[in-house]
Every structure is written in structure tokens, then in C-alpha cells.
Design an enzyme around this catalytic site. Structure first.
Site, short mmCIF file in Angstrom:
data_model
loop_
_atom_site.label_atom_id
_atom_site.label_comp_id
_atom_site.label_asym_id
_atom_site.label_seq_id
_atom_site.Cartn_x
_atom_site.Cartn_y
_atom_site.Cartn_z
N THR A 80 5.00 -1.28 8.32
CA THR A 80 5.19 -2.08 7.10
C THR A 80 6.65 -2.12 6.64
O THR A 80 7.44 -1.23 6.94
CB THR A 80 4.34 -1.51 5.95
N GLY A 100 1.90 -7.25 12.64
CA GLY A 100 2.54 -7.78 11.45
C GLY A 100 1.98 -9.11 11.00
O GLY A 100 2.41 -10.16 11.49
N CYS A 145 7.97 8.50 9.28
CA CYS A 145 7.75 9.62 8.36
C CYS A 145 9.06 10.35 8.10
O CYS A 145 9.96 10.34 8.93
CB CYS A 145 6.73 10.59 8.95
N GLY A 151 0.63 -7.89 5.88
CA GLY A 151 -0.06 -9.15 5.69
C GLY A 151 0.75 -10.34 6.16
O GLY A 151 1.86 -10.20 6.68
N THR A 209 -4.03 -5.71 8.14
CA THR A 209 -4.46 -6.13 6.81
C THR A 209 -5.65 -7.10 6.85
O THR A 209 -6.52 -7.07 5.98
CB THR A 209 -3.28 -6.78 6.07
N GLY A 269 -0.52 7.17 1.54
CA GLY A 269 -0.01 8.53 1.66
C GLY A 269 -0.68 9.35 2.75
O GLY A 269 -0.80 10.57 2.65
N LEU A 270 -1.12 8.65 3.82
CA LEU A 270 -1.70 9.34 4.98
C LEU A 270 -2.89 10.23 4.62
O LEU A 270 -3.03 11.34 5.13
CB LEU A 270 -0.63 10.17 5.70
N ASN A 308 0.83 -1.20 0.00
CA ASN A 308 0.00 0.00 0.00
C ASN A 308 0.86 1.24 0.00
O ASN A 308 1.99 1.26 0.49
CB ASN A 308 -0.97 -0.01 1.20
#
Length: 313
Positions: free
Chosen positions: A203, A253, A140, A227, A276, A82-83, A79
Site C-alpha cells: 500500500t 494494486g 515493516c 484499491g 481490496t 496493524g498486523l 487501512n
């Protein structure tokens, strides 16, 4: 569920914070996978959840990254959202009043491009009814340091944590990135800087290529892999950090079953976040909770704390 077992499921995630963060169960829904909570409240008994972590919030509204943003992979998902979010002002005005009527705690995940942005959000959330804690996303980019992620360097991770700690009395969970050389060193740094608990992991960096278009499949080229594919990697990192720190850990996770969740707990996590799996089954977190309860009843475990870190060798 028996009364005794109900008490045995509770988890205190901020024992060193005067406010505390007491959860009725160890199962939390992860940021970015459950909206702001109200979107699924009609279909999921959210009050049975340990907590809800809302979509990542930034100082101003964000539209997010260009499409495509999501791609299914073998046993996982890439994914690059982008927040996308409503911004801190709208969250306080529109979302928090609804949360204030709920029993389930809501944890606000915050992101910023500078330390000052983190401070501004943390300060704005102080004293707002309906907000039980903050999860500081340090994956970030630090714009002042040339785009390096805060979470990839102990000093920068500690700087963000310390600044946020001074800006609020709310319990602080710091969400760690897995794409680092020594996650235990970073974990120790943020704990010393004032983190009440740790969430790990975020992630992993990944990508995919569309062989027909001969171009990256995601609009931003690189995305975050989540995932079941990342579960063994995340589990190992939780295990390492649990032995290097003393604060509560929230394991994240690839958790899709109660067995997965129990593995993280036995590795040293006090609670888990389901991410996920929510996209495939919005009730996944409650299915996992029911599975944990069944295991405890079957194994005559009266208190979940009996299992925390039991697999350490």
C-alpha cells in the site's frame, strides 16, 4: 475451460528454486484480504485460485492497531490494521494442518521488527506440511535502525532477504513497498540476495481527516492506501521492475477486473494478487480469472506466457 487452456494458465513462480511454486492459475488472493483462507472456503471455490496468501504473521500474536482501522476513500480504502494475527505457533498448529488437505498452495506472509524475527519465522515454517512458500513483507520498521522500513533501503532489504533465504528452502517472494525513491534498485538488491519472485506493490502511505472531529480519521493517523485509486501507480512500478529484473513478478494494486489483471500481466507480471476487491466481493478473484480465460479464448491465446511483458516498449 479446455484442457489446453487449463495448462496455458499455469504459472511457475519459483523456477530457480528446487521446490518450485507451480500455480494452476495466475490469480492469487492477497495477504490481509482473505483471512487464513478457511473463513471463505464455504462461499468461494478456493481450489480454483492460483494461491492464497494468508494474513501477515509475526513471531507472537498481535491485537493490531487502535480503532478506527479502515476508512473508505474515493476509489480506494485506507487501512491501519496493524498486523493483527494469531502468531507463528498457532498458525503452524491450527492453520497449516487444514491447508495441507487443500490443493491450492498457501503462501505465508511474514513480518518482523528485526532481521532475527524474520529468520525465526522462516525457520519455523521449514518443512511444515501445507505451506508452499513465504512472502516476505519488508514494509515493516527495522527497530535497530530507528524505525526505518526494511524495504526503503537496498542494503536493509537485501539483508532481510538473504537471512530468510538461509533460514529456509521454501520459495521466497519478497513484497516491495512503493514509497521509495528507486524501486528497481531495491528489487535488484533482493533478487541478488536470493528472492525467487517479487510481489509489488504494497500500500501507499495515506491519511484522512475527520473535519467534524478535526482529528485524523484513523486511529494511527497514517495508514495504507489501496484499491483502484493506486492502480496506475502500481502498474508503472511493475513495468519498471519487470525491465530491471529477471525473476517472476506478482502484480498488486487496485486490480478489480480481468482487464486490470491483464494490464499488469502485459506490463511484465506473471501473476496478480487481488486485495481490496475481496472486501466488496469475496468471489472477485474467480470473476477475474474467468475474465482472463474469456479474453484468452477470444484472442486465441493458448498460453498466458504469450502476454507477459508484451506491452513493453
Amino acid at each position: 475451460m479446455t484442457g489446453d487452456l487449463s495448462r496455458g494458465l499455469s504459472v511457475q513462480l519459483a523456477p530457480n528454486n528446487e521446490r518450485g511454486l507451480l500455480l494452476s492459475s495466475p490469480v492469487i488472493v492477497a495477504s490481509g484480504t482473505f483471512g487464513y483462507g478457511m473463513e471463505l472456503a464455504d462461499n468461494v471455490d478456493i481450489q480454483r485460485l492460483g494461491a492464497i496468501v494468508c494474513k501477515g504473521i509475526t513471531p507472537h500474536p498481535r491485537k493490531g492497531n487502535p480503532y478506527p482501522r479502515i476508512l473508505e476513500t474515493a476509489s480506494g480504502m485506507l487501512n491501519s490494521i496493524g498486523l493483527q494475527n494469531v502468531g507463528i505457533d498457532a498458525l503452524i498448529k491450527e492453520k497449516a494442518p487444514i491447508w495441507a488437505s487443500w490443493q491450492v498452495p498457501v503462501i505465508v506472509n511474514i513480518s518482523g521488527e528485526t532481521v532475527e524475527e524474520y529468520v525465526g519465522i522462516a525457520n519455523a515454517l521449514e518443512g511444515v506440511p501445507g505451506i508452499s512458500a513465504i512472502e516476505v513483507n519488508i514494509s515493516c520498521p527495522n527497530i535497530k535502525s530507528g524505525g526505518i522500513e526494511f524495504g526503503t533501503h537496498p542494503r536493509m532489504a537485501a539483508e532481510v532477504t538473504s537471512a530468510a533465504r538461509k533460514a529456509t528452502t521454501l520459495p521466497l517472494l519478497v513484497k516491495l513497498a512503493p514509497n521509495v525513491t528507486d524501486i528497481a534498485e531495491i528489487a535488484q538488491a533482493v533478487v541478488e540476495a536470493g528472492a525467487d519472485a517479487l510481489s509489488l506493490v504494497n500500500t501507499f502511505v495515506g491519511m484522512a481527516i475527520d473535519i467534524n472531529k478535526r482529528r485524523p480519521a484513523l486511529g494511527t493517523t497514517i495508514g495504507g492506501l489501496s484499491g483502484p485509486a493506486i492502480k496506475p501507480l502500481a502498474l508503472a512500478l511493475v513495468y519498471q521492475v519487470a525491465q530491471a529484473t529477471s525473476v517472476p513478478i506478482v502484480g498488486i494494486g487496485g486490480i478489480t477486473t480481468a482487464d486490470d489483471a491483464l494490464e499488469f500481466i502485459m506490463a511484465g507480471a506473471h501473476a496478480v494478487e487481488i486485495g481490496t476487491a475481496n472486501f466488496r466481493n469475496p468471489g472477485a478473484a474467480l470473476d477475474i480469472l474467468d475474465g482472463i480465460i474469456s479474453y484468452m479464448e477470444r484472442e486465441n491465446i493458448q498460453d498466458l506466457s504469450q502476454l507477459v511483458g508484451i506491452a513493453r516498449v
